[in-house]
Motif scaffolding. Structure first.
Motif, PDB file in Angstrom:
ATOM      1  N   THR A  84      38.236  50.555  32.926  1.00  0.00           N
ATOM      2  CA  THR A  84      39.273  49.707  33.506  1.00  0.00           C
ATOM      3  C   THR A  84      38.611  48.625  34.344  1.00  0.00           C
ATOM      4  O   THR A  84      37.717  48.916  35.136  1.00  0.00           O
ATOM      5  N   GLY A  85      39.001  47.377  34.128  1.00  0.00           N
ATOM      6  CA  GLY A  85      38.372  46.286  34.860  1.00  0.00           C
ATOM      7  C   GLY A  85      38.821  46.268  36.299  1.00  0.00           C
ATOM      8  O   GLY A  85      38.021  46.326  37.226  1.00  0.00           O
ATOM      9  N   MET A  86      40.124  46.230  36.496  1.00  0.00           N
ATOM     10  CA  MET A  86      40.672  46.075  37.843  1.00  0.00           C
ATOM     11  C   MET A  86      41.172  47.395  38.420  1.00  0.00           C
ATOM     12  O   MET A  86      41.563  47.442  39.587  1.00  0.00           O
ATOM     13  N   GLY A  87      41.207  48.431  37.641  1.00  0.00           N
ATOM     14  CA  GLY A  87      41.675  49.712  38.159  1.00  0.00           C
ATOM     15  C   GLY A  87      43.165  49.700  38.409  1.00  0.00           C
ATOM     16  O   GLY A  87      43.906  48.917  37.812  1.00  0.00           O
ATOM     17  N   CYS A  88      43.600  50.574  39.291  1.00  0.00           N
ATOM     18  CA  CYS A  88      45.032  50.738  39.528  1.00  0.00           C
ATOM     19  C   CYS A  88      45.500  49.728  40.558  1.00  0.00           C
ATOM     20  O   CYS A  88      45.655  50.046  41.743  1.00  0.00           O
ATOM     21  N   MET A  89      45.721  48.497  40.105  1.00  0.00           N
ATOM     22  CA  MET A  89      46.025  47.397  41.017  1.00  0.00           C
ATOM     23  C   MET A  89      47.378  47.535  41.698  1.00  0.00           C
ATOM     24  O   MET A  89      47.551  47.107  42.826  1.00  0.00           O
ATOM     25  N   GLN A  90      48.354  48.118  40.995  1.00  0.00           N
ATOM     26  CA  GLN A  90      49.690  48.195  41.599  1.00  0.00           C
ATOM     27  C   GLN A  90      49.671  49.068  42.848  1.00  0.00           C
ATOM     28  O   GLN A  90      50.248  48.714  43.880  1.00  0.00           O
ATOM     29  N   ASP A  91      48.996  50.198  42.774  1.00  0.00           N
ATOM     30  CA  ASP A  91      48.925  51.063  43.947  1.00  0.00           C
ATOM     31  C   ASP A  91      47.976  50.512  45.006  1.00  0.00           C
ATOM     32  O   ASP A  91      48.205  50.697  46.196  1.00  0.00           O
ATOM     33  N   SER A  92      46.933  49.811  44.559  1.00  0.00           N
ATOM     34  CA  SER A  92      46.047  49.161  45.535  1.00  0.00           C
ATOM     35  C   SER A  92      46.850  48.144  46.329  1.00  0.00           C
ATOM     36  O   SER A  92      46.737  48.066  47.558  1.00  0.00           O
ATOM     37  N   GLU A  93      47.669  47.366  45.627  1.00  0.00           N
ATOM     38  CA  GLU A  93      48.506  46.364  46.310  1.00  0.00           C
ATOM     39  C   GLU A  93      49.495  47.012  47.268  1.00  0.00           C
ATOM     40  O   GLU A  93      49.719  46.535  48.363  1.00  0.00           O
ATOM     41  N   LYS A  94      50.079  48.110  46.817  1.00  0.00           N
ATOM     42  CA  LYS A  94      51.074  48.802  47.639  1.00  0.00           C
ATOM     43  C   LYS A  94      50.435  49.283  48.946  1.00  0.00           C
ATOM     44  O   LYS A  94      50.964  49.085  50.025  1.00  0.00           O
ATOM     45  N   PHE A  95      49.265  49.892  48.818  1.00  0.00           N
ATOM     46  CA  PHE A  95      48.602  50.409  50.014  1.00  0.00           C
ATOM     47  C   PHE A  95      48.146  49.259  50.916  1.00  0.00           C
ATOM     48  O   PHE A  95      48.306  49.320  52.137  1.00  0.00           O
ATOM     49  N   LEU A  96      47.625  48.192  50.305  1.00  0.00           N
ATOM     50  CA  LEU A  96      47.194  47.025  51.080  1.00  0.00           C
ATOM     51  C   LEU A  96      48.364  46.387  51.806  1.00  0.00           C
ATOM     52  O   LEU A  96      48.244  46.000  52.970  1.00  0.00           O
TER      53      LEU A  96
ATOM     54  N   THR B 106      30.443  52.005  42.333  1.00  0.00           N
ATOM     55  CA  THR B 106      31.148  51.604  43.559  1.00  0.00           C
ATOM     56  C   THR B 106      32.593  52.059  43.466  1.00  0.00           C
ATOM     57  O   THR B 106      33.148  52.187  42.367  1.00  0.00           O
ATOM     58  N   THR B 107      33.187  52.343  44.612  1.00  0.00           N
ATOM     59  CA  THR B 107      34.626  52.639  44.602  1.00  0.00           C
ATOM     60  C   THR B 107      35.405  51.495  45.239  1.00  0.00           C
ATOM     61  O   THR B 107      36.477  51.153  44.785  1.00  0.00           O
ATOM     62  N   VAL B 108      34.866  50.892  46.292  1.00  0.00           N
ATOM     63  CA  VAL B 108      35.642  49.850  46.982  1.00  0.00           C
ATOM     64  C   VAL B 108      35.420  48.468  46.402  1.00  0.00           C
ATOM     65  O   VAL B 108      36.271  47.603  46.537  1.00  0.00           O
ATOM     66  N   GLY B 109      34.266  48.223  45.763  1.00  0.00           N
ATOM     67  CA  GLY B 109      33.985  46.878  45.273  1.00  0.00           C
ATOM     68  C   GLY B 109      34.102  45.887  46.413  1.00  0.00           C
ATOM     69  O   GLY B 109      33.527  46.088  47.487  1.00  0.00           O
ATOM     70  N   GLY B 110      34.887  44.847  46.207  1.00  0.00           N
ATOM     71  CA  GLY B 110      35.017  43.820  47.234  1.00  0.00           C
ATOM     72  C   GLY B 110      36.241  43.993  48.119  1.00  0.00           C
ATOM     73  O   GLY B 110      36.760  43.025  48.675  1.00  0.00           O
ATOM     74  N   MET B 111      36.695  45.233  48.259  1.00  0.00           N
ATOM     75  CA  MET B 111      37.902  45.487  49.051  1.00  0.00           C
ATOM     76  C   MET B 111      37.793  44.985  50.488  1.00  0.00           C
ATOM     77  O   MET B 111      38.786  44.584  51.091  1.00  0.00           O
ATOM     78  N   ASP B 112      36.570  44.989  51.040  1.00  0.00           N
ATOM     79  CA  ASP B 112      36.430  44.555  52.434  1.00  0.00           C
ATOM     80  C   ASP B 112      36.871  43.101  52.607  1.00  0.00           C
ATOM     81  O   ASP B 112      37.412  42.730  53.647  1.00  0.00           O
ATOM     82  N   ALA B 136      35.216  45.549  40.876  1.00  0.00           N
ATOM     83  CA  ALA B 136      33.982  46.311  41.029  1.00  0.00           C
ATOM     84  C   ALA B 136      32.816  45.641  40.307  1.00  0.00           C
ATOM     85  O   ALA B 136      31.725  45.492  40.854  1.00  0.00           O
ATOM     86  N   GLY B 137      33.075  45.204  39.075  1.00  0.00           N
ATOM     87  CA  GLY B 137      32.019  44.628  38.260  1.00  0.00           C
ATOM     88  C   GLY B 137      31.437  43.363  38.859  1.00  0.00           C
ATOM     89  O   GLY B 137      30.246  43.070  38.696  1.00  0.00           O
ATOM     90  N   ASN B 138      32.251  42.619  39.595  1.00  0.00           N
ATOM     91  CA  ASN B 138      31.750  41.404  40.227  1.00  0.00           C
ATOM     92  C   ASN B 138      30.600  41.721  41.187  1.00  0.00           C
ATOM     93  O   ASN B 138      29.637  40.968  41.299  1.00  0.00           O
ATOM     94  N   ASN B 139      30.724  42.839  41.874  1.00  0.00           N
ATOM     95  CA  ASN B 139      29.672  43.262  42.801  1.00  0.00           C
ATOM     96  C   ASN B 139      28.383  43.586  42.048  1.00  0.00           C
ATOM     97  O   ASN B 139      27.291  43.247  42.485  1.00  0.00           O
ATOM     98  N   THR B 140      28.525  44.224  40.908  1.00  0.00           N
ATOM     99  CA  THR B 140      27.357  44.533  40.078  1.00  0.00           C
ATOM    100  C   THR B 140      26.727  43.244  39.560  1.00  0.00           C
ATOM    101  O   THR B 140      25.509  43.080  39.584  1.00  0.00           O
ATOM    102  N   HIS B 141      27.568  42.312  39.122  1.00  0.00           N
ATOM    103  CA  HIS B 141      27.057  41.025  38.631  1.00  0.00           C
ATOM    104  C   HIS B 141      26.299  40.278  39.726  1.00  0.00           C
ATOM    105  O   HIS B 141      25.256  39.696  39.470  1.00  0.00           O
ATOM    106  N   ASN B 142      26.839  40.303  40.945  1.00  0.00           N
ATOM    107  CA  ASN B 142      26.139  39.642  42.051  1.00  0.00           C
ATOM    108  C   ASN B 142      24.732  40.184  42.216  1.00  0.00           C
ATOM    109  O   ASN B 142      23.769  39.430  42.363  1.00  0.00           O
ATOM    110  N   ILE B 143      24.639  41.509  42.210  1.00  0.00           N
ATOM    111  CA  ILE B 143      23.329  42.145  42.406  1.00  0.00           C
ATOM    112  C   ILE B 143      22.385  41.742  41.272  1.00  0.00           C
ATOM    113  O   ILE B 143      21.245  41.341  41.511  1.00  0.00           O
TER     114      ILE B 143
END
Lengths: 355, 401, 85
Positions: A84-96, B106-112, B136-143
């Motif tokens: 999955t490229g972006m993962g579970c975006m809907q729940d990420s958005e909800k939590f954010l 990675t789990t957070v990727g660029g979440m920060d 997540a992949g963007n972080n890997t690409h940066n590295i």
């Protein structure tokens, strides 16, 4: 290398891909720059107790994986591998949203738990009580290809075990807005959209889930052989043609052996030239595209594998997929190549063969 | 030992040190990196403790000499710092060698960055460059772009077992002959998203984490990155490089019990350990030390302890074990690679790093972790990592003789 | 108390997305977890936040929830006795 067959497929997409021969009368999109999936009847696949916490991407993943397993006629796979490229975006958005708008107060766990990238892989395992190997790949444009390669390796190494492989991405409202801002998605005012004849910045965005059962054994239901997968983050100086020719050579093929090529054209003026560059190399092949019907997302090549598998098994190509003029290959369709890249990075090749 | 894959380099950054040397010194001197959070403005500031790298984003940017208007997340930056050390330590030239792969986790990727600007992006074009750094992949690409690596590149995200799975895939890519050299590991920066997320699960401790202790109160989150360079025999012999250790066994299994919690008897953990022994062609008796997952949550330690007892049910005793999370906190997708580096230190130095803060044995079983720095010859180490989604991974490291 | 119980039932249905269940389906003494309504440990954490947010009751140990969330009856009783808002 061992043989690896695709023995079952399940696909949820912007087309009615849960039905047979859905591309005879495809849904044609021209006014939309965001293509959402056509929803299957989720209740047929997921219990009410389980469905209540699931975002649409998770639901689509569960349905597509169940369809693939049923199609292959297996009980439970020997490995579950998702991309999955972006993962579970809907729940990420909800939590954010709760985090930011409620200033870190009164947050609840459900959307956080569901936001994890391996939610679909974990949920499929939980549903099947499958304790086998379970991996999730998240590398932008090759998230699905990574899962597919791992699946191929698992089939090589495991004795008589089949492998469930899938790609899932879901649209989420705010993120879709953000991708329009940076022109990864085409502007709203450009409609009607025509990704072949009117290239502009960005792509038509989409979402979907496609799952496959891979197996060492050929069955009556086998669609095709998954012969090889290769991907790189950046093309080196030697360039795209070398990348493709080296891949073909390592499979004892040359460009003229390819009967059908599925390109990832998405109408992005900045990056579609990669496909243009390859076209002359495959002058004798039927040149197909699909993102006008399914949209662009990071795991959209999973849709391409589903289409390619259908083409090889049925030995026919739906008219809506032809990029230029309709020119069916004369003889048997033996070798089908899928080439995709994501915004100039993550170039991938998938080779399917007739069985 | 057909499945053995050489480790020829490593690099690390964590709350106990900016590089290998600093991390080893902290471990030897029982110096932990757990503190109040300084670099993220959060309401949890006074409620939890974390393993934070005491460098601001600006300081990290200047270490890497990034341009002022970059779009790098903290995850990318700490990942690059650790990857550079691993490359240097292995003595490989990434730019001229086109056969090197990179498997990140990675789990957070660029979440920060996403959590900082999520709604602000709409009105503020200045920060929009960070939109694409979310995935997540963007972080890997940066590295990869920074270190000049072009080739096989992918990223794994299976929650807290992510880096173990990156190491596992790397070993499989080498032993199947698909790659000669591959950089493997993980990186995760702290973010409000993960801190608040774990807080909603009520598994964060308000004090120092105490794995395998009867009175454990939960985990401390941490941040960090670590990478190993894995190499085929043909490759390291060709360049006369002596391996520093071997990845000898690996396996992943699923608990298929609950989305976040481990099953009572730790069946997934048991299966992962069992299969890792099979791959390594070793038995549980061969293990000199276990680096346990040991997050100090009530659920993990009970489940993991039971799984270990089950693995050792035919043996006289469970080997010496400890969790090193009291040093670094739980660094999520980086945890298994950080603990792999610690395991290699243990093999090389003949040391067993202590399970800090331990006082009272859990009442459910008779398992006491090593609480003081131990000295003994260590030849074979089992390292566990478990994550959400029932994801259980075990790795076995052996000494290079 | 009756009003509070209906309020709780409604809140449970919406916050836990129990789409196919109505207030009438939940009896005051039904088990909310396991065999009864089928709630699980994640739901318990959701309910702990609800206690804090809507009734000003803070639980620090998720284990405390076990007794309190046994049924609508026990929940309502606990809230009546401990609510600060």
């Amino acid at each position: 290398m061992e043989n690896c067959y695709i023995n079952g497929i399940g696909c949820i997409s912007a087309q009615k891909s849960f039905e047979k021969d859905y591309l005879i009368e495809p849904i044609v999109y021209s006014e939309e720059n965001i293509l959402k999936v056509v929803k299957p009847n989720y209740k047929d696949y997921i219990s009410p107790a389980a469905v209540r916490r699931m975002s649409s991407g998770v639901k689509n993943g569960i349905v597509a994986s169940t369809m693939a397993i049923n199609d292959a006629g297996i009980e439970s796979p020997g490995a579950i591998i998702t991309g999955t490229g972006m993962g579970c975006m809907q729940d990420s958005e909800k939590f954010l949203n709760n985090l930011i708008n409620h200033d870190e107060e009164y947050l609840t766990p459900t959307s956080f738990i569901q936001s994890t990238h391996n939610t679909v892989g974990g949920q499929v395992a939980l549903g099947l009580k499958c304790k086998a190997y379970n991996f999730t790949y998240v590398n932008t444009g090759v998230s699905f290809e990574s899962a597919l390669l791992d699946g191929l390796m698992q089939v090589e190494n495991q004795d008589g075990q089949n492998v469930l492989v899938g790609g899932i991405d879901e649209l989420a409202d705010h993120t879709s807005k953000l991708y329009k801002l940076i022109k990864h998605t085409k502007s709203d005012d450009e409609a009607p959209y025509d990704i072949i004849n009117k290239r502009t910045k960005g792509s038509i965005s989409g979402e979907g889930a496609a799952f496959f059962v891979l197996d060492k054994e050929k069955t009556a239901n086998s669609y095709c052989k998954l012969a090889d997968v290769k991907f790189v983050n950046n093309l080196e100086n030697s360039g795209l043609e070398t990348f493709v020719n080296d891949f073909l050579a390592s499979n004892d093929l040359i460009a003229s052996d390819i009967d059908v090529i599925l390109f990832g054209n998405n109408g992005d003026i900045e990056f579609d030239s990669y496909y243009d560059q390859l076209e002359p190399l495959f002058g004798e092949a039927a040149i197909l595209y699909y993102k006008h019907l399914f949209g662009e997302f990071m795991t959209s090549s999973s849709i391409a594998v589903s289409l390619g598998s259908d083409i090889l098994r049925s030995q026919s190509i739906p008219g809506a997929l032809f990029k230029n003029e309709v020119s069916h290959p004369k003889g048997e369709i033996k070798n089908l190549l899928i080439y995709n890249q994501y915004r100039g990075k993550d170039h991938s090749l998938i080779l399917l063969k007739n069985v | 030992m057909s499945n053995r894959v050489a480790i020829t380099g490593m690099g690390i950054i964590s709350s106990i040190g900016m590089d290998l040397e600093e991390n080893l010194n902290s471990l030897k001197n029982s110096r932990h990196g757990i503190s109040k959070i300084e670099h993220i403005d959060t309401k949890l500031k006074d409620k939890i403790l974390v393993g934070e790298i005491k460098k601001t984003n600006q300081e990290l940017e200047s270490i890497l000499k990034l341009p002022q208007k970059n779009s790098w997340s903290r995850t990318s930056m700490i990942g690059t710092i650790a990857a550079l050390e691993a490359i240097n330590n292995a003595g490989i030239d990434v730019k001229s060698d086109s056969d090197i792969g990179f498997i990140n986790a990675t789990t957070v990727g660029g979440m920060d960055m996403t959590e900082r600007y999520f709604y602000d992006f709409i009105d503020n074009p200045e920060n929009r460059r960070y939109i694409q750094s979310h995935d997540a992949g963007n972080n890997t690409h940066n590295i990869c772009d920074y270190i000049g690596l072009n080739g096989f590149v992918t990223t794994i995200s299976t929650a807290c077992s992510s880096a173990a799975n990156a190491i596992m895939l790397g070993a499989r890519m080498i032993s199947s002959g698909r790659l000669d050299k591959v950089i493997v590991g993980g990186t995760d920066a702290l973010s409000k998203f993960t801190m608040n997320g774990f807080n909603t699960l009520m598994i964060l401790s308000d004090t120092y984490n105490t794995p395998f202790d009867e009175n454990r109160k939960g985990l401390n989150l941490g941040e960090g990155a670590a990478y190993l360079v894995l190499e085929s025999e043909k490759s390291y012999k060709k360049r006369n490089k002596q391996p520093i250790a071997f990845v000898s066994g690996y396996a992943n299994a699923n608990d298929a019990f609950h989305q976040t919690a481990s099953s009572e008897d730790g069946e997934g953990a048991f299966l992962a350990m069992k299969k890792a022994f099979e791959v390594a062609e070793l038995t549980p008796k061969d293990i000199d030390y276990i680096n346990v997952h040991g997050t100090a949550t009530p659920n993990n330690d009970l489940s993991e302890g039971r799984a270990i007892i089950n693995i050792y049910k035919d043996s006289e005793k469970v080997p010496e074990f400890s969790s090193t999370k009291p040093f670094t906190g739980h660094t999520l997708a980086a945890a298994a690679s950080i603990e792999a580096v610690f395991s290699i230190f243990a093999l090389r130095e003949g040391l067993i790093f202590p399970n800090l803060n331990f006082k009272d044995k859990m009442k459910e079983f008779d398992l006491t972790p090593v609480a003081e720095l131990g000295h003994k010859e260590v030849n074979t180490i089992l390292s566990n990592s478990f994550g959400f989604g029932g994801n259980c991974s075990s790795l076995i490291f052996t000494k290079s003789h | 108390m009756g009003e509070l119980k209906t309020e709780l039932k409604n809140k449970i249905i919406t916050s836990l997305n129990l789409e196919d269940i109505s207030v009438e389906d939940i009896n005051d003494n039904d088990n909310l977890f396991g065999e009864g309504l089928g709630l699980d440990s994640i739901d318990a954490l959701e309910l702990i936040v609800m206690l804090d947010k809507d009734y000003g009751i803070k639980l620090t140990d998720p284990k405390e929830g076990k007794k309190i969330f046994e049924s609508i009856e026990t929940m309502a009783k606990f809230i009546e006795e401990n609510r600060t808002k």
